[in-house]
Scaffold this motif. Structure first.
Motif, PDB file in Angstrom:
ATOM      1  N   LEU A  57       0.820  -1.209   0.000  1.00 58.72           N
ATOM      2  CA  LEU A  57       0.000   0.000   0.000  1.00 58.72           C
ATOM      3  C   LEU A  57       0.853   1.258   0.000  1.00 58.72           C
ATOM      4  O   LEU A  57       0.478   2.275  -0.607  1.00 58.72           O
ATOM      5  N   ALA A  58       1.997   1.197   0.665  1.00 55.66           N
ATOM      6  CA  ALA A  58       2.813   2.409   0.846  1.00 55.66           C
ATOM      7  C   ALA A  58       3.819   2.635  -0.266  1.00 55.66           C
ATOM      8  O   ALA A  58       4.228   3.773  -0.503  1.00 55.66           O
ATOM      9  N   THR A  59       4.234   1.570  -0.962  1.00 53.94           N
ATOM     10  CA  THR A  59       5.375   1.722  -1.871  1.00 53.94           C
ATOM     11  C   THR A  59       5.076   1.481  -3.342  1.00 53.94           C
ATOM     12  O   THR A  59       5.836   1.931  -4.197  1.00 53.94           O
ATOM     13  N   TRP A  60       4.008   0.766  -3.655  1.00 52.85           N
ATOM     14  CA  TRP A  60       3.778   0.463  -5.070  1.00 52.85           C
ATOM     15  C   TRP A  60       3.361   1.717  -5.832  1.00 52.85           C
ATOM     16  O   TRP A  60       2.400   2.394  -5.446  1.00 52.85           O
ATOM     17  N   PRO A  61       4.043   2.032  -6.945  1.00 50.86           N
ATOM     18  CA  PRO A  61       3.626   3.183  -7.760  1.00 50.86           C
ATOM     19  C   PRO A  61       2.310   2.888  -8.484  1.00 50.86           C
ATOM     20  O   PRO A  61       1.918   1.734  -8.676  1.00 50.86           O
ATOM     21  N   GLU A  62       1.675   3.948  -8.908  1.00 51.80           N
ATOM     22  CA  GLU A  62       0.342   3.836  -9.502  1.00 51.80           C
ATOM     23  C   GLU A  62       0.348   2.995 -10.782  1.00 51.80           C
ATOM     24  O   GLU A  62      -0.579   2.206 -11.014  1.00 51.80           O
ATOM     25  N   ASP A  63       1.362   3.152 -11.621  1.00 52.75           N
ATOM     26  CA  ASP A  63       1.369   2.395 -12.868  1.00 52.75           C
ATOM     27  C   ASP A  63       1.521   0.892 -12.604  1.00 52.75           C
ATOM     28  O   ASP A  63       0.937   0.060 -13.305  1.00 52.75           O
ATOM     29  N   GLN A  64       2.262   0.531 -11.582  1.00 52.03           N
ATOM     30  CA  GLN A  64       2.412  -0.883 -11.218  1.00 52.03           C
ATOM     31  C   GLN A  64       1.096  -1.456 -10.688  1.00 52.03           C
ATOM     32  O   GLN A  64       0.712  -2.579 -11.019  1.00 52.03           O
ATOM     33  N   ARG A  65       0.413  -0.647  -9.887  1.00 53.64           N
ATOM     34  CA  ARG A  65      -0.880  -1.060  -9.350  1.00 53.64           C
ATOM     35  C   ARG A  65      -1.888  -1.282 -10.474  1.00 53.64           C
ATOM     36  O   ARG A  65      -2.561  -2.313 -10.544  1.00 53.64           O
ATOM     37  N   ARG A  66      -1.984  -0.327 -11.373  1.00 51.33           N
ATOM     38  CA  ARG A  66      -2.941  -0.433 -12.480  1.00 51.33           C
ATOM     39  C   ARG A  66      -2.627  -1.625 -13.385  1.00 51.33           C
ATOM     40  O   ARG A  66      -3.529  -2.320 -13.858  1.00 51.33           O
ATOM     41  N   ALA A  67      -1.344  -1.858 -13.633  1.00 52.73           N
ATOM     42  CA  ALA A  67      -0.951  -2.951 -14.524  1.00 52.73           C
ATOM     43  C   ALA A  67      -1.388  -4.298 -13.954  1.00 52.73           C
ATOM     44  O   ALA A  67      -1.874  -5.161 -14.695  1.00 52.73           O
ATOM     45  N   MET A  68      -1.224  -4.474 -12.655  1.00 50.07           N
ATOM     46  CA  MET A  68      -1.639  -5.741 -12.055  1.00 50.07           C
ATOM     47  C   MET A  68      -3.149  -5.924 -12.158  1.00 50.07           C
ATOM     48  O   MET A  68      -3.640  -7.013 -12.501  1.00 50.07           O
ATOM     49  N   GLY A  69      -3.894  -4.882 -11.879  1.00 52.54           N
ATOM     50  CA  GLY A  69      -5.344  -4.966 -12.007  1.00 52.54           C
ATOM     51  C   GLY A  69      -5.777  -5.288 -13.430  1.00 52.54           C
ATOM     52  O   GLY A  69      -6.707  -6.081 -13.640  1.00 52.54           O
ATOM     53  N   GLY A  70      -5.095  -4.705 -14.412  1.00 50.35           N
ATOM     54  CA  GLY A  70      -5.427  -4.973 -15.805  1.00 50.35           C
ATOM     55  C   GLY A  70      -5.132  -6.401 -16.206  1.00 50.35           C
ATOM     56  O   GLY A  70      -5.910  -7.031 -16.944  1.00 50.35           O
ATOM     57  N   ARG A  71      -4.028  -6.947 -15.723  1.00 52.53           N
ATOM     58  CA  ARG A  71      -3.689  -8.334 -16.048  1.00 52.53           C
ATOM     59  C   ARG A  71      -4.699  -9.307 -15.438  1.00 52.53           C
ATOM     60  O   ARG A  71      -5.095 -10.292 -16.077  1.00 52.53           O
ATOM     61  N   ALA A  72      -5.107  -9.042 -14.213  1.00 51.93           N
ATOM     62  CA  ALA A  72      -6.101  -9.908 -13.567  1.00 51.93           C
ATOM     63  C   ALA A  72      -7.425  -9.852 -14.325  1.00 51.93           C
ATOM     64  O   ALA A  72      -8.081 -10.887 -14.525  1.00 51.93           O
ATOM     65  N   ARG A  73      -7.820  -8.675 -14.742  1.00 51.80           N
ATOM     66  CA  ARG A  73      -9.076  -8.542 -15.485  1.00 51.80           C
ATOM     67  C   ARG A  73      -9.027  -9.352 -16.778  1.00 51.80           C
ATOM     68  O   ARG A  73      -9.980 -10.078 -17.103  1.00 51.80           O
ATOM     69  N   ARG A  74      -7.944  -9.250 -17.514  1.00 49.00           N
ATOM     70  CA  ARG A  74      -7.841  -9.990 -18.774  1.00 49.00           C
ATOM     71  C   ARG A  74      -7.915 -11.502 -18.532  1.00 49.00           C
ATOM     72  O   ARG A  74      -8.538 -12.230 -19.309  1.00 49.00           O
ATOM     73  N   ARG A  75      -7.299 -11.976 -17.460  1.00 49.31           N
ATOM     74  CA  ARG A  75      -7.322 -13.415 -17.161  1.00 49.31           C
ATOM     75  C   ARG A  75      -8.738 -13.877 -16.815  1.00 49.31           C
ATOM     76  O   ARG A  75      -9.205 -14.926 -17.278  1.00 49.31           O
ATOM     77  N   ILE A  76      -9.422 -13.097 -15.999  1.00 49.95           N
ATOM     78  CA  ILE A  76     -10.777 -13.471 -15.592  1.00 49.95           C
ATOM     79  C   ILE A  76     -11.718 -13.477 -16.796  1.00 49.95           C
ATOM     80  O   ILE A  76     -12.521 -14.400 -16.973  1.00 49.95           O
ATOM     81  N   LEU A  77     -11.635 -12.465 -17.644  1.00 49.23           N
ATOM     82  CA  LEU A  77     -12.518 -12.402 -18.809  1.00 49.23           C
ATOM     83  C   LEU A  77     -12.229 -13.531 -19.800  1.00 49.23           C
ATOM     84  O   LEU A  77     -13.126 -13.961 -20.531  1.00 49.23           O
ATOM     85  N   ALA A  78     -11.007 -14.019 -19.791  1.00 47.49           N
ATOM     86  CA  ALA A  78     -10.646 -15.091 -20.717  1.00 47.49           C
ATOM     87  C   ALA A  78     -11.050 -16.469 -20.218  1.00 47.49           C
ATOM     88  O   ALA A  78     -11.239 -17.386 -21.025  1.00 47.49           O
ATOM     89  N   GLU A  79     -11.225 -16.638 -18.883  1.00 40.57           N
ATOM     90  CA  GLU A  79     -11.401 -17.989 -18.352  1.00 40.57           C
ATOM     91  C   GLU A  79     -12.508 -18.149 -17.316  1.00 40.57           C
ATOM     92  O   GLU A  79     -12.927 -19.282 -17.068  1.00 40.57           O
ATOM     93  N   HIS A  80     -12.974 -17.077 -16.715  1.00 39.19           N
ATOM     94  CA  HIS A  80     -13.792 -17.241 -15.507  1.00 39.19           C
ATOM     95  C   HIS A  80     -15.071 -16.400 -15.506  1.00 39.19           C
ATOM     96  O   HIS A  80     -15.531 -15.961 -14.449  1.00 39.19           O
ATOM     97  N   THR A  81     -15.673 -16.209 -16.658  1.00 40.97           N
ATOM     98  CA  THR A  81     -16.935 -15.489 -16.694  1.00 40.97           C
ATOM     99  C   THR A  81     -18.107 -16.446 -16.487  1.00 40.97           C
ATOM    100  O   THR A  81     -17.954 -17.677 -16.558  1.00 40.97           O
ATOM    101  N   ALA A  82     -19.270 -15.886 -16.255  1.00 37.78           N
ATOM    102  CA  ALA A  82     -20.475 -16.706 -16.122  1.00 37.78           C
ATOM    103  C   ALA A  82     -20.740 -17.505 -17.391  1.00 37.78           C
ATOM    104  O   ALA A  82     -21.259 -18.630 -17.323  1.00 37.78           O
ATOM    105  N   ALA A  83     -20.385 -16.967 -18.538  1.00 38.19           N
ATOM    106  CA  ALA A  83     -20.571 -17.695 -19.793  1.00 38.19           C
ATOM    107  C   ALA A  83     -19.726 -18.966 -19.818  1.00 38.19           C
ATOM    108  O   ALA A  83     -20.170 -20.018 -20.308  1.00 38.19           O
ATOM    109  N   HIS A  84     -18.499 -18.892 -19.300  1.00 34.51           N
ATOM    110  CA  HIS A  84     -17.666 -20.088 -19.212  1.00 34.51           C
ATOM    111  C   HIS A  84     -18.312 -21.127 -18.301  1.00 34.51           C
ATOM    112  O   HIS A  84     -18.347 -22.325 -18.618  1.00 34.51           O
TER     113      HIS A  84
END
Length: 369
Positions: free
Chosen positions: A314-341
């Motif tokens: 929470l104290a040290t991660w820069p904003e671009d690193q935080r956003r990048a991780m969230g974006g990668r998780a979103r892409r993985r979930i949409l590719a494999e773990h939606t209600a349609a799947h």
């Protein structure tokens, strides 16, 4: 595949208050209906959900209520004529409901366990609140929120003819990425549970004490009065599902906490894990076997066991690193773990069960596979 007539008896579809079943059923059944199937959802009419209903007229299934086992008799024909009947975990008087359905159904009957490790722990204790060992062999499919070795155990120990993983999921349309001003550095959403509370203390409340300049939130009902909340932890009693995306969007990070029985079993993701990831909010999670099969630690999700690990992120991660991780998780979930799947997986497993039944009892089912 052929259109199926499905009857679902679940804990709740109408109210998300104090349970994770409603949002799971909503996403799954909407996606299942989109595949052309007909669904009737039968819900026990209980006062605590009747007073907190946030869904009245779903457009993807018929939602009807019954008052008790005798009243459930009104749906004798619907149950008897269905291609598949699915009974969920924690249904009131679930053992009697299960026997009733197994006796009446001419199609296949499945059990959908949204609480598998909790259920199996209850069976070990002789606690047959909603499922008994004698019912399991007569459920054609045991759909489980838990995958991995647990599926083999359900078949070998309890005689299930087919235990299949049916993880929770997310409806991407209901959980979009929103551009909101950040209100909290770390948030958590979940109903109070005594076995989750020590982890919440360790990974959110203690970090809040150590970092009074940061902001935290805990949302969910049934938390007891005696909890010592730091001043920088905002308490919210309930966040309806429609407001979950905004809740996540206002959080720089969100916390995933797993119940003790589910940690022991492994392979038991929470619906909040998928929801938060779909919204692009980076997740800090406790650690359990199988999480790496869903999201890659350190790349798509952060794992933590100590408060100092949380504070450091929470104290040290820069904003671009935080956003990048969230974006990668979103892409993985949409590719494999939606209600349609999940709907496609459930459809395939139901059709396989129908084929097995036809092979064992020719002409017993009218559905063409």
């Amino acid at each position: 595949m052929t259109k199926l007539r499905i009857v679902v008896l679940g804990l709740s579809l109408s109210s998300s208050w104090g349970n994770g079943h409603a949002t799971t059923f909503r996403a799954l059944l909407r996606a299942f209906a989109a595949r052309g199937h007909d669904i009737l959802f039968l819900e026990r009419d209980v006062p605590w959900y009747a007073a907190q209903r946030d869904l009245k007229n779903p457009d993807y299934c018929r939602l009807e209520f019954y008052s008790d086992l005798e009243d459930l008799g009104r749906y004798r024909d619907a149950i008897g004529n269905a291609d598949a009947v699915i009974v969920g975990s924690y249904v009131p008087e679930g053992v009697d409901v299960g026997r009733h359905v197994q006796r009446l159904a001419n199609g296949i009957v499945a059990f959908y366990d949204i609480d598998t490790p909790v259920t199996l722990a209850k069976l070990d204790r002789g606690d047959y609140e909603y499922l008994s060992p004698g019912l399991i062999p007569d459920y054609d499919v045991y759909f489980s929120f838990t995958g991995g070795p647990t599926l083999k155990a359900v078949m070998e120990r309890y005689g299930s003819p087919a235990a299949r993983a049916l993880y929770c999921s997310v409806d991407p349309e209901a959980y979009p990425v929103l551009d909101c001003e950040k209100r909290w550095d770390l948030s958590y959403i979940g109903t109070y549970s005594p076995d989750r509370q020590p982890t919440l203390e360790r990974l959110l409340i203690e970090p809040a004490r150590r970092a009074p300049h940061l902001r935290f939130a805990v949302a969910g009902p049934q938390y007891p009065e005696g909890i010592d909340w730091p001043e920088n932890v905002e308490r919210i009693d309930h966040v309806p599902p429609d407001d979950h995306p905004a809740f996540y969007a206002r959080s720089r990070y969100t916390l995933n906490v797993t119940r003790a029985d589910m940690i022991r079993a492994g392979y038991s993701p929470s619906v909040r894990l998928f929801e938060a990831a779909a919204c692009g909010t980076p997740i800090v999670s406790d650690i359990w076997d199988g999480i790496e099969t869903l999201l890659e630690p350190g790349y798509e999700i952060l794992l933590a066991s100590k408060p100092e690990e949380v504070v450091d992120v929470l104290a040290t991660w820069p904003e671009d690193q935080r956003r990048a991780m969230g974006g990668r998780a979103r892409r993985r979930i949409l590719a494999e773990h939606t209600a349609a799947h999940r709907a496609a997986s459930m459809e395939q497993d139901l059709h396989e069960a129908i084929r097995r039944r036809r092979q064992e009892q020719p002409f017993a089912l009218a559905v063409e596979s």
